[in-house]
Scaffold this motif. Structure first.
Motif, PDB file in Angstrom:
ATOM      1  N   MET A   1       0.837  -1.199   0.000  1.00 23.35           N
ATOM      2  CA  MET A   1       0.000   0.000   0.000  1.00 23.35           C
ATOM      3  C   MET A   1       0.874   1.252   0.000  1.00 23.35           C
ATOM      4  O   MET A   1       1.892   1.285   0.676  1.00 23.35           O
ATOM      5  N   ASP A   2       0.479   2.283  -0.783  1.00 22.19           N
ATOM      6  CA  ASP A   2       1.339   3.465  -0.801  1.00 22.19           C
ATOM      7  C   ASP A   2       1.096   4.337   0.439  1.00 22.19           C
ATOM      8  O   ASP A   2       0.129   4.155   1.175  1.00 22.19           O
ATOM      9  N   THR A   3       2.021   5.272   0.627  1.00 27.19           N
ATOM     10  CA  THR A   3       2.039   6.091   1.832  1.00 27.19           C
ATOM     11  C   THR A   3       0.751   6.881   2.018  1.00 27.19           C
ATOM     12  O   THR A   3       0.175   6.912   3.100  1.00 27.19           O
ATOM     13  N   GLN A   4       0.284   7.521   0.922  1.00 30.12           N
ATOM     14  CA  GLN A   4      -0.907   8.368   1.040  1.00 30.12           C
ATOM     15  C   GLN A   4      -2.130   7.539   1.413  1.00 30.12           C
ATOM     16  O   GLN A   4      -2.921   7.933   2.280  1.00 30.12           O
ATOM     17  N   ALA A   5      -2.271   6.367   0.805  1.00 36.79           N
ATOM     18  CA  ALA A   5      -3.417   5.504   1.098  1.00 36.79           C
ATOM     19  C   ALA A   5      -3.392   5.059   2.558  1.00 36.79           C
ATOM     20  O   ALA A   5      -4.420   5.047   3.242  1.00 36.79           O
ATOM     21  N   ARG A   6      -2.201   4.711   3.056  1.00 39.34           N
ATOM     22  CA  ARG A   6      -2.089   4.279   4.445  1.00 39.34           C
ATOM     23  C   ARG A   6      -2.372   5.448   5.393  1.00 39.34           C
ATOM     24  O   ARG A   6      -3.047   5.283   6.406  1.00 39.34           O
ATOM     25  N   LEU A   7      -1.858   6.634   5.035  1.00 40.83           N
ATOM     26  CA  LEU A   7      -2.107   7.822   5.850  1.00 40.83           C
ATOM     27  C   LEU A   7      -3.601   8.130   5.915  1.00 40.83           C
ATOM     28  O   LEU A   7      -4.141   8.426   6.979  1.00 40.83           O
ATOM     29  N   GLN A  24       0.314  17.921  14.916  1.00 36.35           N
ATOM     30  CA  GLN A  24       1.364  17.039  15.439  1.00 36.35           C
ATOM     31  C   GLN A  24       0.974  15.577  15.283  1.00 36.35           C
ATOM     32  O   GLN A  24       1.786  14.733  14.916  1.00 36.35           O
ATOM     33  N   ARG A  25      -0.291  15.295  15.585  1.00 38.13           N
ATOM     34  CA  ARG A  25      -0.752  13.905  15.484  1.00 38.13           C
ATOM     35  C   ARG A  25      -0.707  13.432  14.029  1.00 38.13           C
ATOM     36  O   ARG A  25      -0.288  12.306  13.747  1.00 38.13           O
ATOM     37  N   VAL A  26      -1.119  14.316  13.115  1.00 37.18           N
ATOM     38  CA  VAL A  26      -1.058  13.963  11.689  1.00 37.18           C
ATOM     39  C   VAL A  26       0.398  13.725  11.273  1.00 37.18           C
ATOM     40  O   VAL A  26       0.697  12.809  10.495  1.00 37.18           O
ATOM     41  N   ALA A  27       1.309  14.528  11.831  1.00 34.86           N
ATOM     42  CA  ALA A  27       2.734  14.358  11.514  1.00 34.86           C
ATOM     43  C   ALA A  27       3.236  12.987  11.974  1.00 34.86           C
ATOM     44  O   ALA A  27       4.006  12.332  11.270  1.00 34.86           O
ATOM     45  N   VAL A  28       2.770  12.547  13.148  1.00 37.81           N
ATOM     46  CA  VAL A  28       3.149  11.214  13.648  1.00 37.81           C
ATOM     47  C   VAL A  28       2.620  10.148  12.685  1.00 37.81           C
ATOM     48  O   VAL A  28       3.343   9.219  12.297  1.00 37.81           O
ATOM     49  N   LEU A  29       1.360  10.303  12.281  1.00 39.06           N
ATOM     50  CA  LEU A  29       0.750   9.337  11.356  1.00 39.06           C
ATOM     51  C   LEU A  29       1.521   9.298  10.040  1.00 39.06           C
ATOM     52  O   LEU A  29       1.749   8.225   9.478  1.00 39.06           O
ATOM     53  N   ARG A  30       1.957  10.496   9.579  1.00 39.00           N
ATOM     54  CA  ARG A  30       2.675  10.551   8.312  1.00 39.00           C
ATOM     55  C   ARG A  30       4.012   9.795   8.410  1.00 39.00           C
ATOM     56  O   ARG A  30       4.368   9.025   7.517  1.00 39.00           O
ATOM     57  N   VAL A  31       4.733  10.030   9.498  1.00 41.60           N
ATOM     58  CA  VAL A  31       6.020   9.334   9.688  1.00 41.60           C
ATOM     59  C   VAL A  31       5.789   7.819   9.700  1.00 41.60           C
ATOM     60  O   VAL A  31       6.503   7.057   9.049  1.00 41.60           O
ATOM     61  N   LEU A  32       4.752   7.397  10.426  1.00 39.00           N
ATOM     62  CA  LEU A  32       4.456   5.964  10.518  1.00 39.00           C
ATOM     63  C   LEU A  32       4.049   5.381   9.158  1.00 39.00           C
ATOM     64  O   LEU A  32       4.444   4.271   8.802  1.00 39.00           O
ATOM     65  N   ALA A  33       3.274   6.146   8.412  1.00 31.33           N
ATOM     66  CA  ALA A  33       2.799   5.657   7.111  1.00 31.33           C
ATOM     67  C   ALA A  33       3.931   5.591   6.084  1.00 31.33           C
ATOM     68  O   ALA A  33       3.939   4.740   5.203  1.00 31.33           O
ATOM     69  N   ARG A  84      10.052  -1.241  18.651  1.00 29.02           N
ATOM     70  CA  ARG A  84      10.002  -0.763  17.265  1.00 29.02           C
ATOM     71  C   ARG A  84       8.567  -0.933  16.767  1.00 29.02           C
ATOM     72  O   ARG A  84       7.855  -1.815  17.225  1.00 29.02           O
ATOM     73  N   TYR A  85       8.182  -0.088  15.824  1.00 30.73           N
ATOM     74  CA  TYR A  85       6.791  -0.077  15.382  1.00 30.73           C
ATOM     75  C   TYR A  85       6.666  -0.214  13.870  1.00 30.73           C
ATOM     76  O   TYR A  85       7.444   0.362  13.121  1.00 30.73           O
ATOM     77  N   ASP A  86       5.674  -0.990  13.467  1.00 32.39           N
ATOM     78  CA  ASP A  86       5.365  -1.164  12.055  1.00 32.39           C
ATOM     79  C   ASP A  86       3.911  -0.784  11.853  1.00 32.39           C
ATOM     80  O   ASP A  86       3.010  -1.451  12.362  1.00 32.39           O
ATOM     81  N   SER A  87       3.689   0.303  11.119  1.00 28.42           N
ATOM     82  CA  SER A  87       2.322   0.746  10.882  1.00 28.42           C
ATOM     83  C   SER A  87       1.879   0.469   9.453  1.00 28.42           C
ATOM     84  O   SER A  87       0.713   0.564   9.121  1.00 28.42           O
ATOM     85  N   ARG A  88       2.840   0.137   8.608  1.00 29.47           N
ATOM     86  CA  ARG A  88       2.467  -0.169   7.224  1.00 29.47           C
ATOM     87  C   ARG A  88       1.807  -1.536   7.160  1.00 29.47           C
ATOM     88  O   ARG A  88       0.947  -1.790   6.321  1.00 29.47           O
ATOM     89  N   ARG A  89       2.245  -2.430   8.044  1.00 32.32           N
ATOM     90  CA  ARG A  89       1.664  -3.779   8.102  1.00 32.32           C
ATOM     91  C   ARG A  89       1.365  -4.109   9.554  1.00 32.32           C
ATOM     92  O   ARG A  89       2.185  -4.730  10.229  1.00 32.32           O
ATOM     93  N   PRO A  90       0.181  -3.721  10.053  1.00 31.19           N
ATOM     94  CA  PRO A  90      -0.113  -3.900  11.475  1.00 31.19           C
ATOM     95  C   PRO A  90      -0.421  -5.347  11.873  1.00 31.19           C
ATOM     96  O   PRO A  90      -0.447  -5.655  13.057  1.00 31.19           O
ATOM     97  N   ARG A  91      -0.661  -6.235  10.923  1.00 37.43           N
ATOM     98  CA  ARG A  91      -0.908  -7.634  11.256  1.00 37.43           C
ATOM     99  C   ARG A  91       0.430  -8.325  11.494  1.00 37.43           C
ATOM    100  O   ARG A  91       1.443  -7.924  10.907  1.00 37.43           O
TER     101      ARG A  91
END
Ligand SMILES: [Zn+2]
Length: 145
Positions: A1-7, A24-33, A84-91
């Motif tokens: 999935m691309d960054t924008q779709a995940r964001l 700030q919260r959106v910025a966190v989401l963007r970094v994670l995505a 460490r955190y993975d938000s692109r693949r949360p499963r």
């Protein structure tokens, strides 16, 4: 999935649960995505701070914890103080960890998906999660030594 779709997914999920989307919260989401790197909270903080110097580490922790509770990030605990955190693949999915450079990447081998299916077939367990970390020395580090 691309960054924008995940964001978009992450912001929609937070909004639907009634959470305020501060810049700030959106910025966190963007970094994670965006990140392929399985960042720790401190690394997320460093990236968000570049755009929002007033951001606190607590804000990052709160946002990551919230996303974890919602099943939108996968937390990888290696026993130290920095998860460490993975938000692109949360499963749950297998990872490879280089013991030299500490790089952490996804291990994509189709047989692991089959393994989960086999667990169900053999035991009747509906698998909710699993953890598989393969430790070794990556190709780049091997070529250096
Ligand atoms: Zn991963």
């Amino acid at each position: 999935m691309d960054t924008q779709a995940r964001l978009d997914q992450l912001t929609t999920t937070l909004k639907a649960r009634g959470y305020r989307l501060t810049p700030q919260r959106v910025a966190v989401l963007r970094v994670l995505a965006e990140s392929q790197e399985h960042l720790c909270v401190e690394q997320i903080y460093d990236q968000v701070k570049a755009a929002f110097p007033m951001t606190s580490l607590a804000t990052i922790y709160k946002t990551v914890t919230l996303l974890k509770e919602m099943g939108e990030v996968l937390e990888l605990d290696f026993g130290g103080d920095s998860h460490r955190y993975d938000s692109r693949r949360p499963r749950p999915h297998p990872h490879l960890i280089c013991t030299e450079c500490k790089r952490l990447v996804d291990l994509d081998i189709p047989s692991f998906d089959r393994l989960v299916q086999e667990v169900l077939t053999a035991t009747g367990y509906q698998v909710e999660g699993y953890r598989l970390d393969v430790f070794g020395v990556c190709l780049q580090c091997r070529s250096k030594s």
